[in-house]
Design a protein around this motif. Structure first.
Motif, PDB file in Angstrom:
ATOM      1  N   LYS A   1       0.824  -1.210   0.000  1.00 11.52           N
ATOM      2  CA  LYS A   1       0.000   0.000   0.000  1.00 11.52           C
ATOM      3  C   LYS A   1       0.856   1.257   0.000  1.00 11.52           C
ATOM      4  CE  LYS A   1      -3.968  -1.932   2.408  1.00 11.52           C
ATOM      5  NZ  LYS A   1      -4.840  -1.813   3.575  1.00 11.52           N
ATOM      6  N   ILE A   2       0.290   2.310  -0.562  1.00 10.41           N
ATOM      7  CA  ILE A   2       0.874   3.635  -0.436  1.00 10.41           C
ATOM      8  C   ILE A   2       0.739   4.018   1.034  1.00 10.41           C
ATOM      9  CG2 ILE A   2       0.508   6.063  -1.015  1.00 10.41           C
ATOM     10  CD1 ILE A   2      -0.295   5.140  -3.839  1.00 10.41           C
ATOM     11  N   ALA A   3       1.814   4.518   1.617  1.00  3.17           N
ATOM     12  CA  ALA A   3       1.828   4.762   3.060  1.00  3.17           C
ATOM     13  C   ALA A   3       1.089   6.030   3.481  1.00  3.17           C
ATOM     14  CB  ALA A   3       3.271   4.798   3.565  1.00  3.17           C
ATOM     15  N   PHE A   4       0.870   6.955   2.559  1.00  6.83           N
ATOM     16  CA  PHE A   4       0.137   8.177   2.897  1.00  6.83           C
ATOM     17  C   PHE A   4      -1.337   7.869   3.136  1.00  6.83           C
ATOM     18  CE2 PHE A   4       3.626   9.962   0.284  1.00  6.83           C
ATOM     19  CZ  PHE A   4       4.112  10.923   1.150  1.00  6.83           C
ATOM     20  N   LYS A   5      -1.997   8.716   3.892  1.00  5.10           N
ATOM     21  CA  LYS A   5      -3.446   8.585   4.072  1.00  5.10           C
ATOM     22  C   LYS A   5      -4.111   8.807   2.719  1.00  5.10           C
ATOM     23  CE  LYS A   5      -3.602   9.823   8.893  1.00  5.10           C
ATOM     24  NZ  LYS A   5      -4.194  10.622   9.937  1.00  5.10           N
ATOM     25  N   ILE A   6      -5.145   8.026   2.451  1.00  7.85           N
ATOM     26  CA  ILE A   6      -5.771   7.998   1.136  1.00  7.85           C
ATOM     27  C   ILE A   6      -6.320   9.344   0.669  1.00  7.85           C
ATOM     28  CG2 ILE A   6      -8.106   7.287   1.797  1.00  7.85           C
ATOM     29  CD1 ILE A   6      -7.714   5.133  -0.568  1.00  7.85           C
ATOM     30  N   ASP A   7      -6.670  10.229   1.595  1.00  5.09           N
ATOM     31  CA  ASP A   7      -7.226  11.523   1.213  1.00  5.09           C
ATOM     32  C   ASP A   7      -6.190  12.655   1.257  1.00  5.09           C
ATOM     33  OD1 ASP A   7      -6.962  11.530   3.951  1.00  5.09           O
ATOM     34  OD2 ASP A   7      -8.942  12.365   4.356  1.00  5.09           O
TER      35      ASP A   7
END
Length: 124
Positions: A67-73
């Motif tokens: 997964k991309i580690a940043f928050k999705i928003d």
């Protein structure tokens, strides 16, 4: 700056620069390749403090889960997703198929590490 910290950062930057276009690697994979197998979270910190002139392909570094580690928003998520897609990496709800897009490199897990150095003390 401590020379051990510089060595850690330089090794991290070196390995991130090696990730081929259209492939991804995990923070843990980069930490292992750099010779610091239990310092995945410090890869992120080193990458965040990297001089922009290095033009590191930061978008190619993701969580071990794929997964991309940043928050999705977040803006970081959007930018990373955009850059990965631009390279041909399929991103589905923030997740990348590691079987298809994971960077496969033979890692020497018996690599010598500097057991006296802990980046924790420098990244506080």
């Amino acid at each position: 700056m401590n020379s051990q910290l510089q060595d850690f950062q330089q090794a991290v930057y070196y390995w991130i620069a090696q990730i081929p276009k259209g492939k991804v690697a995990s923070y843990g994979q980069i930490a292992r390749l750099a010779g610091y197998p239990r310092h995945a979270r410090h890869v992120s910190k080193a990458l965040g403090s990297a001089d922009k002139s290095l033009k590191l392909p930061w978008q190619r570094v993701i969580a071990a889960s794929g997964k991309i580690a940043f928050k999705i928003d977040s803006d970081g998520f959007s930018k990373q997703e955009y850059l990965l897609k631009k390279e041909g990496v399929t991103v589905n709800k923030g997740k990348i198929d590691l079987k298809q897009f994971g960077w496969e490199i033979v890692e020497n897990t018996n690599q010598e590490t500097n057991k006296d150095f802990s980046p924790e003390e420098f990244f506080k």
